[in-house]
Motif scaffolding. Sequence first.
Motif, mmCIF file in Angstrom:
data_model
loop_
_atom_site.group_PDB
_atom_site.id
_atom_site.type_symbol
_atom_site.label_atom_id
_atom_site.label_comp_id
_atom_site.label_asym_id
_atom_site.label_seq_id
_atom_site.Cartn_x
_atom_site.Cartn_y
_atom_site.Cartn_z
ATOM 1 N N VAL A 265 55.699 22.084 78.972
ATOM 2 C CA VAL A 265 55.253 23.358 78.393
ATOM 3 C C VAL A 265 54.285 24.070 79.272
ATOM 4 N N ASP A 266 53.913 25.252 78.893
ATOM 5 C CA ASP A 266 52.826 25.787 79.438
ATOM 6 C C ASP A 266 51.488 25.345 78.928
ATOM 7 N N ALA A 267 50.407 26.080 79.436
ATOM 8 C CA ALA A 267 49.156 25.644 79.056
ATOM 9 C C ALA A 267 48.732 25.751 77.527
ATOM 10 N N LYS A 268 49.527 26.395 76.783
ATOM 11 C CA LYS A 268 49.293 26.725 75.388
ATOM 12 C C LYS A 268 50.488 26.005 74.553
ATOM 13 N N ALA A 293 45.272 14.279 72.472
ATOM 14 C CA ALA A 293 46.401 14.826 71.543
ATOM 15 C C ALA A 293 46.079 15.840 70.429
ATOM 16 N N ALA A 294 45.021 15.260 69.739
ATOM 17 C CA ALA A 294 44.340 16.100 68.783
ATOM 18 C C ALA A 294 43.984 17.489 69.164
ATOM 19 N N GLY A 295 43.410 17.483 70.352
ATOM 20 C CA GLY A 295 43.051 18.914 71.124
ATOM 21 C C GLY A 295 44.069 19.564 71.524
ATOM 22 N N ALA A 296 45.229 18.824 72.066
ATOM 23 C CA ALA A 296 46.417 19.699 72.213
ATOM 24 C C ALA A 296 46.751 20.183 71.249
ATOM 25 N N GLY A 297 46.858 19.635 70.055
ATOM 26 C CA GLY A 297 47.452 20.164 68.638
ATOM 27 C C GLY A 297 46.945 21.543 68.298
ATOM 28 N N ALA A 298 45.456 21.515 68.463
ATOM 29 C CA ALA A 298 44.820 22.559 68.093
ATOM 30 C C ALA A 298 44.990 23.921 68.956
ATOM 31 N N VAL A 299 45.156 23.563 70.318
ATOM 32 C CA VAL A 299 45.548 24.648 71.182
ATOM 33 C C VAL A 299 46.889 25.287 70.812
ATOM 34 N N ALA A 303 48.259 29.121 69.764
ATOM 35 C CA ALA A 303 49.284 29.892 70.244
ATOM 36 C C ALA A 303 50.396 30.219 69.121
ATOM 37 N N VAL A 304 50.610 29.416 68.255
ATOM 38 C CA VAL A 304 51.543 29.581 67.180
ATOM 39 C C VAL A 304 51.520 30.755 66.512
ATOM 40 N N ASN A 305 50.271 30.697 65.788
ATOM 41 C CA ASN A 305 49.617 31.647 65.072
ATOM 42 C C ASN A 305 49.749 33.046 65.658
ATOM 43 N N ARG A 306 49.417 33.224 66.855
ATOM 44 C CA ARG A 306 49.157 34.390 67.694
ATOM 45 C C ARG A 306 50.890 34.949 67.867
#
Length: 325
Positions: A265-268, A293-299, A303-306
Amino acid sequence: MAEDGLPHETFDVVVIGGGPGGLSAALNLVRARRRTLVVDSNRPRNAATLLARGFLTRDGISPLELRKLGRDEIERYDEGEVAFAVVEQVRALDGGGFGVTARGVRGAADIDVVASAVVIASGLAETLPALPSIRAYYGTQLHSCVECDGYEKSDAELVLIGETDDLAERALLLSQWSNDLIVFTNGVGTVTDDDERMLAARGVSVERRPIDDVVGERGVMTGVRLQDGTLIERVGGFIRPLWSPVLDYVDGLDLDRDADGLIVVDAKGRTSVPSVYAAGDSTPPGPQQLIVAAGAGAVVAAAVNRDLIGQSVAEVASVLAAPSQ
Protein backbone atom coordinates in the motif's frame (compact mmCIF):
# COMPACT_ATOMS: atom_id res chain seq x y z
CA MET A 1 -28.01 -8.26 -10.72
CA ALA A 2 -28.10 -11.13 -8.24
CA GLU A 3 -28.61 -14.71 -9.35
CA ASP A 4 -32.33 -14.39 -8.58
CA GLY A 5 -32.56 -11.37 -10.89
CA LEU A 6 -33.00 -8.86 -8.07
CA PRO A 7 -30.67 -5.87 -7.56
CA HIS A 8 -27.81 -6.25 -5.11
CA GLU A 9 -27.81 -4.17 -1.97
CA THR A 10 -25.32 -1.37 -2.54
CA PHE A 11 -22.83 0.26 -0.16
CA ASP A 12 -20.32 3.02 -0.57
CA VAL A 13 -17.72 0.90 1.21
CA VAL A 14 -17.38 -2.67 2.41
CA VAL A 15 -14.79 -3.09 5.16
CA ILE A 16 -13.49 -6.64 5.52
CA GLY A 17 -12.34 -7.32 9.08
CA GLY A 18 -13.72 -6.17 12.42
CA GLY A 19 -10.51 -5.56 14.36
CA PRO A 20 -9.31 -2.10 15.39
CA GLY A 21 -8.10 -1.28 11.87
CA GLY A 22 -11.36 -2.15 10.15
CA LEU A 23 -13.59 -0.70 12.87
CA SER A 24 -11.64 2.56 12.96
CA ALA A 25 -11.93 2.88 9.18
CA ALA A 26 -15.65 2.16 9.32
CA LEU A 27 -16.32 4.62 12.14
CA ASN A 28 -14.66 7.44 10.25
CA LEU A 29 -16.45 6.48 7.05
CA VAL A 30 -19.92 6.50 8.58
CA ARG A 31 -19.13 9.87 10.10
CA ALA A 32 -18.37 11.01 6.55
CA ARG A 33 -21.90 9.81 5.71
CA ARG A 34 -20.65 6.88 3.67
CA ARG A 35 -22.93 3.86 3.79
CA THR A 36 -20.56 1.24 5.16
CA LEU A 37 -20.78 -2.50 5.81
CA VAL A 38 -18.26 -4.20 8.08
CA VAL A 39 -17.94 -7.94 7.39
CA ASP A 40 -16.20 -9.79 10.22
CA SER A 41 -15.60 -13.50 10.75
CA ASN A 42 -15.39 -12.86 14.53
CA ARG A 43 -12.27 -15.04 14.78
CA PRO A 44 -9.58 -12.60 15.94
CA ARG A 45 -5.94 -13.66 16.00
CA ASN A 46 -5.65 -12.36 19.57
CA ALA A 47 -8.67 -14.29 20.87
CA ALA A 48 -6.51 -16.04 23.47
CA THR A 49 -5.30 -12.71 24.89
CA LEU A 50 -7.15 -11.68 28.04
CA LEU A 51 -6.09 -8.03 28.16
CA ALA A 52 -5.14 -5.50 25.49
CA ARG A 53 -2.38 -3.09 26.45
CA GLY A 54 -1.15 0.26 25.17
CA PHE A 55 -4.46 1.43 23.70
CA LEU A 56 -4.98 4.98 24.95
CA THR A 57 -7.94 5.22 27.41
CA ARG A 58 -8.47 1.45 27.09
CA ASP A 59 -5.26 0.04 28.59
CA GLY A 60 -6.11 -3.36 30.09
CA ILE A 61 -9.42 -3.85 28.29
CA SER A 62 -10.40 -7.26 26.93
CA PRO A 63 -9.69 -7.33 23.16
CA LEU A 64 -13.12 -8.87 22.59
CA GLU A 65 -14.76 -6.06 24.57
CA LEU A 66 -12.81 -3.50 22.56
CA ARG A 67 -14.17 -4.97 19.33
CA LYS A 68 -17.71 -5.03 20.71
CA LEU A 69 -17.50 -1.38 21.71
CA GLY A 70 -16.29 -0.54 18.21
CA ARG A 71 -19.13 -2.42 16.55
CA ASP A 72 -21.68 -0.72 18.80
CA GLU A 73 -20.29 2.71 17.93
CA ILE A 74 -20.56 2.05 14.20
CA GLU A 75 -24.10 0.74 14.40
CA ARG A 76 -25.27 3.86 16.23
CA TYR A 77 -25.01 5.61 12.87
CA ASP A 78 -27.70 5.12 10.24
CA GLU A 79 -24.96 4.61 7.65
CA GLY A 80 -23.22 1.76 9.51
CA GLU A 81 -23.87 -1.99 9.51
CA VAL A 82 -21.88 -4.94 10.87
CA ALA A 83 -22.34 -8.53 9.69
CA PHE A 84 -20.71 -11.71 10.98
CA ALA A 85 -19.59 -13.60 7.91
CA VAL A 86 -16.53 -15.09 6.21
CA VAL A 87 -15.78 -13.32 2.93
CA GLU A 88 -15.47 -15.78 0.09
CA GLN A 89 -14.82 -13.49 -2.88
CA VAL A 90 -14.28 -9.87 -3.86
CA ARG A 91 -14.60 -9.40 -7.59
CA ALA A 92 -14.30 -6.37 -9.84
CA LEU A 93 -17.51 -5.60 -11.72
CA ASP A 94 -17.87 -4.45 -15.31
CA GLY A 95 -18.51 -0.74 -15.26
CA GLY A 96 -16.88 -0.22 -11.85
CA GLY A 97 -17.38 -1.23 -8.27
CA PHE A 98 -16.97 -4.59 -6.58
CA GLY A 99 -19.12 -7.55 -5.76
CA VAL A 100 -18.58 -9.00 -2.28
CA THR A 101 -19.92 -12.41 -1.28
CA ALA A 102 -19.62 -13.91 2.19
CA ARG A 103 -20.89 -16.92 4.13
CA GLY A 104 -22.74 -16.06 7.32
CA VAL A 105 -21.50 -17.37 10.68
CA ARG A 106 -23.18 -17.62 14.08
CA GLY A 107 -26.52 -17.99 12.34
CA ALA A 108 -26.11 -14.81 10.30
CA ALA A 109 -27.32 -14.56 6.71
CA ASP A 110 -25.07 -14.92 3.69
CA ILE A 111 -23.99 -11.70 1.99
CA ASP A 112 -23.98 -10.72 -1.67
CA VAL A 113 -23.54 -6.97 -2.06
CA VAL A 114 -22.00 -4.31 -4.30
CA ALA A 115 -19.62 -1.59 -3.10
CA SER A 116 -17.90 1.39 -4.70
CA ALA A 117 -14.80 0.75 -2.60
CA VAL A 118 -13.36 -2.05 -0.48
CA VAL A 119 -11.14 -1.80 2.60
CA ILE A 120 -9.18 -4.96 3.46
CA ALA A 121 -8.53 -5.09 7.21
CA SER A 122 -8.55 -8.82 7.86
CA GLY A 123 -5.89 -10.44 10.04
CA LEU A 124 -3.31 -13.16 9.73
CA ALA A 125 -3.15 -16.88 10.39
CA GLU A 126 -0.81 -17.68 13.26
CA THR A 127 1.27 -20.85 13.58
CA LEU A 128 3.00 -21.53 16.91
CA PRO A 129 5.98 -23.84 17.44
CA ALA A 130 4.71 -27.44 17.50
CA LEU A 131 4.90 -28.07 21.24
CA PRO A 132 2.06 -30.13 22.79
CA SER A 133 1.11 -27.79 25.65
CA ILE A 134 2.08 -24.39 24.27
CA ARG A 135 -1.50 -23.18 23.74
CA ALA A 136 -2.38 -23.93 27.35
CA TYR A 137 -0.22 -20.95 28.34
CA TYR A 138 -0.67 -18.75 25.27
CA GLY A 139 -2.37 -15.47 26.09
CA THR A 140 -1.69 -15.79 29.83
CA GLN A 141 1.96 -16.63 30.55
CA LEU A 142 3.16 -16.70 26.93
CA HIS A 143 2.57 -13.90 24.42
CA SER A 144 3.67 -12.89 20.94
CA CYS A 145 3.80 -9.06 21.12
CA VAL A 146 6.70 -7.77 23.21
CA GLU A 147 5.53 -4.14 23.08
CA CYS A 148 2.03 -5.19 24.14
CA ASP A 149 2.89 -7.42 27.10
CA GLY A 150 6.51 -6.78 28.01
CA TYR A 151 5.75 -4.46 30.92
CA GLU A 152 3.71 -7.09 32.75
CA LYS A 153 6.70 -9.45 32.55
CA SER A 154 9.19 -6.99 34.05
CA ASP A 155 12.13 -8.63 35.86
CA ALA A 156 10.64 -12.13 35.54
CA GLU A 157 12.40 -15.35 34.49
CA LEU A 158 11.43 -15.36 30.83
CA VAL A 159 11.72 -17.41 27.66
CA LEU A 160 11.71 -16.47 24.02
CA ILE A 161 10.77 -19.50 21.94
CA GLY A 162 11.00 -19.40 18.16
CA GLU A 163 12.26 -21.10 15.02
CA THR A 164 13.06 -18.07 12.84
CA ASP A 165 16.15 -16.00 12.02
CA ASP A 166 15.08 -12.85 13.88
CA LEU A 167 15.26 -14.19 17.44
CA ALA A 168 18.27 -12.09 18.41
CA GLU A 169 16.52 -8.88 17.44
CA ARG A 170 13.44 -9.82 19.46
CA ALA A 171 15.51 -10.90 22.43
CA LEU A 172 17.38 -7.61 22.41
CA LEU A 173 14.07 -5.76 22.58
CA LEU A 174 12.75 -8.03 25.32
CA SER A 175 15.87 -7.44 27.43
CA GLN A 176 14.49 -3.95 28.06
CA TRP A 177 12.00 -5.54 30.47
CA SER A 178 13.97 -8.43 31.96
CA ASN A 179 17.63 -9.31 32.38
CA ASP A 180 16.76 -12.95 33.11
CA LEU A 181 15.96 -14.18 29.60
CA ILE A 182 16.75 -17.40 27.74
CA VAL A 183 16.29 -17.72 23.98
CA PHE A 184 15.15 -21.21 22.94
CA THR A 185 15.78 -21.98 19.27
CA ASN A 186 14.28 -25.49 19.52
CA GLY A 187 17.18 -26.69 17.40
CA VAL A 188 15.77 -24.76 14.43
CA GLY A 189 15.89 -21.00 14.98
CA THR A 190 18.98 -19.07 13.93
CA VAL A 191 21.12 -17.15 16.41
CA THR A 192 24.61 -16.48 15.06
CA ASP A 193 27.74 -16.55 17.20
CA ASP A 194 27.99 -12.76 16.91
CA ASP A 195 24.35 -12.44 17.97
CA GLU A 196 24.98 -14.72 20.95
CA ARG A 197 27.91 -12.59 22.11
CA MET A 198 25.84 -9.43 21.77
CA LEU A 199 22.99 -10.97 23.77
CA ALA A 200 25.35 -12.26 26.44
CA ALA A 201 26.49 -8.68 27.01
CA ARG A 202 22.84 -7.92 27.88
CA GLY A 203 22.60 -10.93 30.19
CA VAL A 204 20.64 -13.03 27.68
CA SER A 205 21.57 -16.70 27.16
CA VAL A 206 20.79 -19.00 24.22
CA GLU A 207 19.56 -22.60 24.48
CA ARG A 208 19.84 -24.49 21.19
CA ARG A 209 18.72 -27.97 22.28
CA PRO A 210 15.32 -29.20 21.02
CA ILE A 211 12.32 -28.66 23.28
CA ASP A 212 10.03 -31.46 24.44
CA ASP A 213 7.28 -29.23 25.88
CA VAL A 214 6.29 -26.24 27.97
CA VAL A 215 5.31 -27.46 31.45
CA GLY A 216 3.29 -26.14 34.36
CA GLU A 217 0.81 -26.87 37.11
CA ARG A 218 -2.88 -25.94 37.20
CA GLY A 219 -2.58 -23.68 34.18
CA VAL A 220 0.48 -21.85 35.50
CA MET A 221 3.70 -22.20 33.52
CA THR A 222 6.71 -23.39 35.51
CA GLY A 223 9.33 -24.14 32.87
CA VAL A 224 10.54 -25.64 29.61
CA ARG A 225 11.45 -29.32 29.35
CA LEU A 226 14.06 -30.24 26.74
CA GLN A 227 14.04 -33.49 24.78
CA ASP A 228 17.02 -34.75 26.78
CA GLY A 229 14.94 -34.43 29.96
CA THR A 230 16.50 -31.21 31.26
CA LEU A 231 13.95 -28.96 32.98
CA ILE A 232 14.66 -25.24 32.88
CA GLU A 233 12.50 -23.23 35.27
CA ARG A 234 10.76 -20.24 33.70
CA VAL A 235 7.56 -18.39 34.64
CA GLY A 236 6.53 -17.00 31.26
CA GLY A 237 7.73 -15.20 28.18
CA PHE A 238 7.19 -14.79 24.49
CA ILE A 239 6.74 -16.87 21.37
CA ARG A 240 7.78 -15.97 17.85
CA PRO A 241 4.91 -17.37 15.74
CA LEU A 242 4.87 -17.72 11.98
CA TRP A 243 2.29 -15.41 10.42
CA SER A 244 0.69 -15.79 7.03
CA PRO A 245 -1.93 -13.63 5.31
CA VAL A 246 -5.41 -15.07 4.71
CA LEU A 247 -6.35 -13.29 1.52
CA ASP A 248 -7.65 -15.96 -0.85
CA TYR A 249 -10.85 -13.96 -1.24
CA VAL A 250 -9.02 -11.21 -3.19
CA ASP A 251 -6.89 -13.45 -5.40
CA GLY A 252 -8.93 -12.40 -8.43
CA LEU A 253 -8.01 -8.73 -7.96
CA ASP A 254 -4.29 -9.27 -8.67
CA LEU A 255 -3.10 -6.98 -5.88
CA ASP A 256 0.60 -6.25 -5.55
CA ARG A 257 2.08 -8.27 -2.65
CA ASP A 258 5.47 -8.29 -0.94
CA ALA A 259 7.69 -11.34 -0.38
CA ASP A 260 5.60 -12.35 2.65
CA GLY A 261 2.32 -12.15 0.75
CA LEU A 262 1.24 -8.92 2.47
CA ILE A 263 -0.61 -6.27 0.49
CA VAL A 264 1.58 -3.41 -0.72
CA VAL A 265 0.00 0.00 0.00
CA ASP A 266 0.97 3.65 -0.25
CA ALA A 267 1.08 6.02 2.71
CA LYS A 268 -2.72 6.39 2.60
CA GLY A 269 -3.51 2.68 2.36
CA ARG A 270 -4.22 2.61 -1.38
CA THR A 271 -3.38 -0.68 -3.08
CA SER A 272 -2.33 -1.29 -6.67
CA VAL A 273 -6.01 -1.72 -7.61
CA PRO A 274 -8.02 1.53 -7.71
CA SER A 275 -10.76 1.76 -5.04
CA VAL A 276 -9.25 -1.11 -3.03
CA TYR A 277 -7.51 -0.16 0.22
CA ALA A 278 -5.84 -2.07 3.05
CA ALA A 279 -4.91 -1.42 6.67
CA GLY A 280 -3.60 -3.35 9.65
CA ASP A 281 -2.04 -6.81 9.79
CA SER A 282 -2.56 -7.60 6.10
CA THR A 283 -0.10 -4.85 5.13
CA PRO A 284 3.66 -4.58 5.77
CA PRO A 285 5.20 -5.06 8.27
CA GLY A 286 2.48 -7.52 9.32
CA PRO A 287 1.27 -7.91 12.93
CA GLN A 288 0.73 -4.52 14.54
CA GLN A 289 -0.27 -3.14 17.92
CA LEU A 290 -4.00 -2.52 18.15
CA ILE A 291 -3.65 1.23 18.41
CA VAL A 292 -1.34 1.33 15.38
CA ALA A 293 -3.88 -0.63 13.32
CA ALA A 294 -6.64 1.71 14.48
CA GLY A 295 -4.61 4.71 13.35
CA ALA A 296 -4.00 3.11 9.96
CA GLY A 297 -7.73 2.53 9.61
CA ALA A 298 -8.45 6.22 10.21
CA VAL A 299 -5.87 7.21 7.58
CA VAL A 300 -7.44 4.84 5.06
CA ALA A 301 -10.95 6.17 5.76
CA ALA A 302 -9.85 9.72 4.92
CA ALA A 303 -8.32 8.52 1.64
CA VAL A 304 -11.44 6.52 0.71
CA ASN A 305 -13.75 9.46 1.34
CA ARG A 306 -11.63 11.88 -0.69
CA ASP A 307 -11.24 9.42 -3.55
CA LEU A 308 -15.01 8.80 -3.69
CA ILE A 309 -15.59 12.57 -3.86
CA GLY A 310 -13.08 12.73 -6.69
CA GLN A 311 -14.90 9.97 -8.55
CA SER A 312 -18.23 11.78 -8.19
CA VAL A 313 -16.73 15.04 -9.48
CA ALA A 314 -15.17 13.23 -12.42
CA GLU A 315 -18.47 11.55 -13.28
CA VAL A 316 -20.31 14.88 -13.24
CA ALA A 317 -17.61 16.48 -15.37
CA SER A 318 -17.87 13.64 -17.87
CA VAL A 319 -21.64 14.10 -18.16
CA LEU A 320 -21.30 17.87 -18.61
CA ALA A 321 -18.61 17.40 -21.28
CA ALA A 322 -20.67 14.91 -23.28
CA PRO A 323 -22.19 16.29 -26.51
CA SER A 324 -25.88 17.08 -26.18
CA GLN A 325 -28.31 14.97 -28.14
